[in-house]
Design an enzyme around this catalytic site. Structure first.
Site: not given
Length: 225
Positions: A132, A151
């Site tokens: 991420k 996310d």
């Protein structure tokens, strides 16, 4: 024909037309704005590391003091961990985050000549950097994405919008990169995150007020919402 994780039978490799959705999101969120304040790639990397389990707004109150005390990766690489912990304490998980900030800065200096690396493999070699975070750096800062940031907001909206049946972030990312044109990879996550915060929240999505409603199957959302 094949079954899907949602239980439906679909043709092999179905690719939904995402351009109407992209156009609708572009009207709502036309600019690619990074909510974490930063002046360079290293500052953004530090901010993203701090943002784990912490709001962007909170991170933005912490980083001015952090960067004033340690204005370069060289300075942070030599920092006393307790001093760093004191500055970032309100971000939560401050001990592990302090270690990540110091060790990632040290590796940036020792291995990458003081510059944040610009590819997935090297970014993942930094402590505190998972996929991420690497996707944020590559897509949002360097403008050469190798994937899409996933996310909690992106995962939730991707499912509700019918873009994936998956719940694992890596699998969600794979589904998204399969249906979102490459030129939108960096921007799409920001747009979905903003929409998730402002409209399509987790507990009480504002479906009746949502401009995306005509395009959204509202998977997992009560029809009365």
């Amino acid at each position: 024909m094949r079954g899907t994780a949602c239980g439906a039978v679909m043709p092999a490799n179905p690719k939904p037309d995402t351009l109407p959705l992209i156009r609708a999101l572009k009207k709502l969120y036309p600019k690619h704005i990074i909510p974490l304040h930063h002046a360079n790639a290293w500052q953004l990397l530090c901010a993203v590391i701090l943002s784990a389990q912490c709001t962007d707004a909170r991170v933005n109150t912490i980083t001015p003091a952090l960067f004033a005390a340690y204005p370069t990766p060289q300075a942070l690489a030599q920092a006393d961990i307790q001093a760093v912990e004191k500055i970032i304490h309100s971000a939560g998980f401050y001990h592990s985050k302090a270690i990540s900030l110091i060790e990632s800065s040290r590796r940036i200096c020792d291995v990458f000549g003081g510059e944040v690396p610009q590819n997935m493999a090297d970014l993942l070699s930094l402590r505190g950097v998972a996929r991420k975070t690497a996707n944020v750096m590559l897509g949002d800062y360097f403008k050469k994405p190798e994937g899409i940031v996933v996310d909690t907001h992106v995962k939730r909206l991707a499912y509700r919008l019918g873009l994936t049946c998956q719940t694992d972030p890596v699998k969600v990312e794979k589904d998204l990169t399969g249906v979102i044109p490459y030129r939108y990879w960096g921007w799409i996550a920001i747009a979905l995150i903003l929409h998730g915060r402002q409209v399509c929240n987790a507990r009480r999505p504002l479906c009746s007020q949502c401009p995306l409603r005509p395009l959204c199957p509202r998977k997992g959302v009560k029809i009365s919402a």
